[in-house]
Design an enzyme around this catalytic site. Structure first.
Site, PDB file in Angstrom:
ATOM      1  N   PRO A   2      57.830  56.454 -36.234  1.00 52.78           N
ATOM      2  CA  PRO A   2      57.724  57.449 -37.314  1.00 52.78           C
ATOM      3  C   PRO A   2      58.100  58.830 -36.792  1.00 52.78           C
ATOM      4  O   PRO A   2      57.595  59.274 -35.766  1.00 52.78           O
ATOM      5  CB  PRO A   2      56.240  57.412 -37.698  1.00 52.78           C
ATOM      6  CG  PRO A   2      55.694  56.157 -37.093  1.00 52.78           C
ATOM      7  CD  PRO A   2      56.538  55.865 -35.892  1.00 52.78           C
ATOM      8  N   GLU A   3      59.017  59.478 -37.474  1.00 57.28           N
ATOM      9  CA  GLU A   3      59.455  60.817 -37.085  1.00 57.28           C
ATOM     10  C   GLU A   3      58.817  61.844 -38.016  1.00 57.28           C
ATOM     11  O   GLU A   3      58.118  61.479 -38.964  1.00 57.28           O
ATOM     12  CB  GLU A   3      60.993  60.894 -37.149  1.00 57.28           C
ATOM     13  CG  GLU A   3      61.700  59.985 -36.155  1.00 57.28           C
ATOM     14  CD  GLU A   3      61.628  60.520 -34.717  1.00 57.28           C
ATOM     15  OE1 GLU A   3      61.140  61.645 -34.515  1.00 57.28           O
ATOM     16  OE2 GLU A   3      62.058  59.787 -33.811  1.00 57.28           O
ATOM     17  N   HIS A 104      45.778  44.422 -37.025  1.00 56.22           N
ATOM     18  CA  HIS A 104      46.443  45.661 -36.623  1.00 56.22           C
ATOM     19  C   HIS A 104      45.866  46.895 -37.310  1.00 56.22           C
ATOM     20  O   HIS A 104      46.413  47.979 -37.200  1.00 56.22           O
ATOM     21  CB  HIS A 104      47.945  45.565 -36.895  1.00 56.22           C
ATOM     22  CG  HIS A 104      48.593  44.421 -36.180  1.00 56.22           C
ATOM     23  ND1 HIS A 104      48.451  44.225 -34.812  1.00 56.22           N
ATOM     24  CD2 HIS A 104      49.345  43.397 -36.632  1.00 56.22           C
ATOM     25  CE1 HIS A 104      49.107  43.135 -34.465  1.00 56.22           C
ATOM     26  NE2 HIS A 104      49.653  42.609 -35.543  1.00 56.22           N
ATOM     27  N   ARG A 122      51.258  48.371 -32.271  1.00 59.58           N
ATOM     28  CA  ARG A 122      51.434  48.622 -30.833  1.00 59.58           C
ATOM     29  C   ARG A 122      50.357  49.538 -30.259  1.00 59.58           C
ATOM     30  O   ARG A 122      50.295  49.739 -29.058  1.00 59.58           O
ATOM     31  CB  ARG A 122      52.829  49.190 -30.575  1.00 59.58           C
ATOM     32  CG  ARG A 122      53.902  48.176 -30.958  1.00 59.58           C
ATOM     33  CD  ARG A 122      55.288  48.687 -30.664  1.00 59.58           C
ATOM     34  NE  ARG A 122      55.513  48.876 -29.240  1.00 59.58           N
ATOM     35  CZ  ARG A 122      56.611  49.401 -28.732  1.00 59.58           C
ATOM     36  NH1 ARG A 122      57.578  49.805 -29.527  1.00 59.58           N
ATOM     37  NH2 ARG A 122      56.743  49.549 -27.429  1.00 59.58           N
ATOM     38  N   ARG A 166      68.362  76.259 -20.714  1.00 59.21           N
ATOM     39  CA  ARG A 166      68.377  74.863 -20.280  1.00 59.21           C
ATOM     40  C   ARG A 166      69.770  74.441 -19.840  1.00 59.21           C
ATOM     41  O   ARG A 166      70.763  74.966 -20.327  1.00 59.21           O
ATOM     42  CB  ARG A 166      67.899  73.967 -21.430  1.00 59.21           C
ATOM     43  CG  ARG A 166      66.427  74.141 -21.741  1.00 59.21           C
ATOM     44  CD  ARG A 166      66.064  73.498 -23.058  1.00 59.21           C
ATOM     45  NE  ARG A 166      64.616  73.440 -23.246  1.00 59.21           N
ATOM     46  CZ  ARG A 166      63.877  74.447 -23.683  1.00 59.21           C
ATOM     47  NH1 ARG A 166      64.433  75.595 -23.989  1.00 59.21           N
ATOM     48  NH2 ARG A 166      62.569  74.323 -23.818  1.00 59.21           N
TER      49      ARG A 166
END
Ligand SMILES: [Zn+2]
Length: 286
Positions: A2-3, A104, A122, A166
C-alpha cells in the site's frame, strides 16, 4: 505494497464514519511486525497489548478525526491515540458488521458504529499506542519523513535544493522518502515520465526548471491516484472493499516492451537499487 494514495483513500473511506464513535472492545490477533528500519526493542512497552497501553485502557474512549502523515494513519482517542501502518500487505476495513476474524485479522477496534479491522497476511503492519503524535514512540516513527506532496512548501525550489545534496539517481532520491513522502516505486516512475526525466540522471544534475516540472509531476500523479481510488497492484482493498483503478492509468510502470503512449517508442525496464524502474528512453532525457 500500500502506497500513500491507498492509505489516503483508506482514511477517506472511514474517517467521517468513525469520528465520534466510542470504543467498546479491542481484539488482538498475532503480534504485528514493525515497518522496516525500526528496532522493535526500542518500542517494546509501547505496543497495544503490551506494557505501554493495555487494550482495556482504550475502552470507552471516543475516536477523534483520523489524520495521515506519509503512510501512517493517526487515530486519536481521548487519551493518546493509535498510530497505524499497513506494512507490506495490510488493509484496514471499517464496517458495521464484520465476519468472524480469520487467520490474517490481527487487530479489531470495535466501536459503537462499527469495527475497524486490520488484515495483514505478512504482518509488517503496526498498531502503536502513543500518548500523542508529537511524543514517543509516534514522534520517532514520523520524524524522518519528508514533506507531504500536497504541502505548499513542497515545490521546485525545495526539491531542487534537496536533490543537489544527493549523488544518487533521481529515482532513488525520490524513493527514499526523505525529500517528499509518497513517491513510491510506481509513482516515482510515473512522475519521472510525466516530467520527461531519465530516472538514471544523477540527482545533483537536475536543473531548477526540471525540478519545477518534477515537483508538479509528483503532486499530479499522487493526486490522480487518490482520485482514482489508489492502485491495486497487490493486496490492497480499501475500507469499502472496493478495488482501486490507478493501475489502469500507469503509463510506464509495468509496461516494459510496450509502446510508449507519448512517442510510440518502447518502454524499458531496468533495476535501480534492487527495484524495477520503467521508463521511455525516447521521452525521458538526462
Ligand atoms: Zn516515449
Amino acid at each position: 505494497m500500500p502506497e500513500l494514495p491507498e492509505v489516503e483513500v483508506t482514511r477517506l473511506s472511514f474517517s467521517a464514519r468513525i469520528e465520534g464513535a466510542r470504543v467498546i472492545a479491542v481484539r488482538l490477533g498475532k503480534p504485528l511486525r514493525w515497518p522496516l528500519g525500526l528496532a522493535p526493542e526500542k518500542l517494546v512497552g509501547q505496543t497495544v497489548g503490551q506494557v505501554g497501553c493495555a487494550p482495556d485502557e482504550l475502552l470507552e474512549q471516543t475516536v477523534g478525526a483520523v489524520t495521515r502523515r506519509g503512510k501512517y494513519l493517526w487515530l486519536p482517542l481521548e487519551r493518546g491515540g493509535l498510530l497505524m501502518h499497513l506494512g507490506m500487505s495490510g488493509s484496514l476495513a471499517f464496517a458495521e458488521q464484520v465476519p468472524a476474524h480469520g487467520p490474517h485479522d490481527h487487530f479489531d477496534l470495535v466501536t459503537g458504529r462499527g469495527t475497524l479491522r486490520l488484515t495483514d497476511p505478512r504482518r509488517f503492519g503496526a498498531v502503536v499506542w502513543s500518548a500523542s503524535a508529537e511524543t514517543e514512540p509516534a514522534a520517532k516513527l514520523l520524524a524522518k519523513l519528508g514533506l507531504e506532496p500536497f504541502d505548499p512548501r513542497f515545490d521546485g525550489a525545495h526539491l531542487h535544493a534537496a536533490l543537489r545534496r544527493r549523488k544518487v539517481s533521481v529515482k532513488q532520491a525520490l524513493l527514499g522518502g526523505a525529500i517528499v513522502v509518497g513517491a513510491g516505486n510506481i509513482y516515482a516512475c510515473e512522475a519521472l515520465f510525466e516530467a520527461g526525466i531519465d530516472p538514471r540522471t544523477r540527482s545533483d544534475r537536475i536543473s531548477r526548471p526540471r525540478a519545477d516540472l518534477l515537483a508538479a509531476a509528483v503532486r499530479n500523479v499522487l493526486a490522480r491516484a487518490v482520485e482514482l481510488g489508489g492502485s491495486t497492484l497487490r493486496d490492497f482493498r480499501d475500507a469499502h472493499g472496493a478495488a482501486g483503478e490507478f493501475q489502469l492509468e500507469a503509463r510506464v510502470y509495468g509496461r516494459a516492451g510496450e509502446k510508449c503512449v507519448r512517442c510510440g517508442g518502447t518502454v524499458r525496464r531496468i533495476v535501480q537499487g534492487g527495484r524495477a524502474t520503467f521508463f521511455c528512453p525516447g521521452c525521458q532525457r538526462r
